[in-house]
Design a protein around this motif. Structure first.
Motif, PDB file in Angstrom:
ATOM      1  N   GLU A 140       5.188  -7.060   8.074  1.00  0.00           N
ATOM      2  CA  GLU A 140       4.137  -7.054   9.082  1.00  0.00           C
ATOM      3  C   GLU A 140       2.763  -6.685   8.528  1.00  0.00           C
ATOM      4  N   VAL A 141       2.674  -6.291   7.269  1.00  0.00           N
ATOM      5  CA  VAL A 141       1.393  -5.837   6.726  1.00  0.00           C
ATOM      6  C   VAL A 141       0.420  -6.999   6.616  1.00  0.00           C
ATOM      7  N   ALA A 142      -0.860  -6.679   6.597  1.00  0.00           N
ATOM      8  CA  ALA A 142      -1.907  -7.701   6.526  1.00  0.00           C
ATOM      9  C   ALA A 142      -3.104  -7.129   5.781  1.00  0.00           C
ATOM     10  N   LEU A 143      -3.959  -8.019   5.299  1.00  0.00           N
ATOM     11  CA  LEU A 143      -5.190  -7.622   4.624  1.00  0.00           C
ATOM     12  C   LEU A 143      -6.337  -7.571   5.621  1.00  0.00           C
ATOM     13  N   ALA A 182      -8.650  -3.667   2.362  1.00  0.00           N
ATOM     14  CA  ALA A 182      -7.579  -2.730   2.720  1.00  0.00           C
ATOM     15  C   ALA A 182      -6.333  -3.480   3.149  1.00  0.00           C
ATOM     16  N   LEU A 183      -5.183  -2.860   2.910  1.00  0.00           N
ATOM     17  CA  LEU A 183      -3.900  -3.363   3.402  1.00  0.00           C
ATOM     18  C   LEU A 183      -3.529  -2.516   4.609  1.00  0.00           C
ATOM     19  N   VAL A 184      -3.282  -3.163   5.735  1.00  0.00           N
ATOM     20  CA  VAL A 184      -3.100  -2.432   6.988  1.00  0.00           C
ATOM     21  C   VAL A 184      -1.856  -2.912   7.723  1.00  0.00           C
ATOM     22  N   LEU A 185      -1.431  -2.105   8.674  1.00  0.00           N
ATOM     23  CA  LEU A 185      -0.400  -2.489   9.630  1.00  0.00           C
ATOM     24  C   LEU A 185      -1.079  -2.738  10.964  1.00  0.00           C
ATOM     25  N   PRO A 186      -1.022  -3.963  11.492  1.00  0.00           N
ATOM     26  CA  PRO A 186      -1.664  -4.242  12.782  1.00  0.00           C
ATOM     27  C   PRO A 186      -1.131  -3.326  13.877  1.00  0.00           C
TER      28      PRO A 186
END
Length: 344
Positions: free
Chosen positions: A98-101, A83-87
């Motif tokens: 700022e997105v992260a895997l 998933a690609l998420v925003l911490p």
């Protein structure tokens, strides 16, 4: 015996090793075509950086990257966990930078690979993503510079033909060419630096730790208990986390050491984009002397390029004094022509 039997069930029925390999390929960016596809898709989202990013936006970006790479042939169970998420600490309304895997394991695998272990993966992945994105941005700047240089040469040739052979040289065009040359050289240096750092982290740190993990979990007997597997897996991701993010003993990893260099590089990219922006070009065309419009932009490019070189000298000086891993070899690959250490 029970531990060995349970371990066998986790591997065969729940694909434990398959998921761990998928985490290495995607969260640790050991699958190059997927990483490049993700960078390209994220780069296209920059124009929407000011908008609030919704869950369906993140899902669409990840799906596009998967479809554009060989990741599309991955098993559905593993892709569903990616998933690609925003911490959470990024806050509402932050941009795509700022997105992260993340990788979401379900039970019973989430008990074997606990939350604190996945947090280490996540921390390493976020930093690696920063390196990938900054390198991709530098390549985009370099490509734009090469295109602009060819256009500039054609403009100069056309101007010479119109002015005649006896016309005095245009100092404005010379100033533009000098500014472009300095930014191109600095951009190439930055690309080389980040490529070597990523190569070291991928081959020497991640792949080296992975080989040791596979050796520790293979075993001559063919049977391995959960406790031994957990110990080997914790050592595997722990060794990578220590190098990238720093260890629990207070040691500083690459994330801390490169923070200032990443910041300077981002400022350089912004300065070069402003130097070559349409507004800047229009202002220089309207000004009687293009050198006047260039002064501010070239000063920023020069300042950030100089600061980058000074910061690289500092980090090379620190790495050359350590005997940990193969850091001295990394110093040689970055400074192969003594451009940094040979100048002071």
């Amino acid at each position: 015996m029970v531990n060995e039997r349970l371990m066998s069930v986790l591997k065969t029925r729940f694909d434990l090793m398959g998921h761990v390999e998928a985490i290495r390929r995607y969260l640790l960016f050991e699958k190059g075509d997927f990483a490049l596809a993700l960078m390209e898709v994220l780069d296209n989202q920059e124009s929407h950086a000011g908008k609030s990013i919704m869950a369906h936006d993140l899902s669409a970006v990840l799906s596009s990257a998967v479809r554009s790479s060989n990741a599309q042939h991955e098993s559905p169970e593993r892709l569903a966990a990616l998933a690609l998420v925003l911490p959470e600490e990024a806050g509402h309304g932050c941009g795509w930078d700022e997105v992260a895997l993340s990788y979401n394991l379900s039970a019973p695998l989430s008990y074997v690979v606990p939350k604190h272990t996945m947090e280490k993966y996540f921390a390493v992945s976020r930093f690696l993503l920063k390196l990938k994105r900054i390198e991709y941005a530098l390549h985009s700047v370099w490509h734009h510079q090469m295109t602009g240089s060819r256009s500039q040469l054609r403009s100069e040739d056309l101007l010479k033909r119109r002015s005649g052979a006896g016309a005095p040289p245009d100092r404005s065009l010379a100033a533009v060419r000098k500014a472009a040359r300095e930014s191109t050289i600095a951009c190439s240096e930055m690309i080389q630096f980040f490529q070597q750092v990523q190569r070291y982290l991928s081959l020497n740190v991640i792949e080296g730790a992975w080989a040791k993990f596979l050796k520790a979990t293979s075993g001559n007997s063919g049977e391995l208990g959960i406790d031994l597997w957990n110990a080997a897996h914790s050592k595997y991701i722990g060794s990578i986390h220590d190098v990238v993010c720093g260890g629990r003993d207070g040691g500083r990893g690459f994330q801390h050491s490169l923070a200032s260099i990443l910041g300077t590089t981002a400022q350089f990219i912004t300065a070069v984009k402003e130097l070559n922006s349409e507004n800047a070009l229009a202002a220089r065309r309207a000004a009687p002397d293009a050198r006047t419009g260039l002064a501010e932009h070239t000063a920023r490019v020069h300042a950030t390029a100089t600061r980058f070189r000074d910061q690289v000298k500092d980090i090379l000086r620190v790495m050359s004094r350590t005997t940990a891993g193969e850091l001295p070899f990394l110093v040689v690959t970055i400074d192969f022509n003594e451009a940094y250490t040979g100048s002071g």
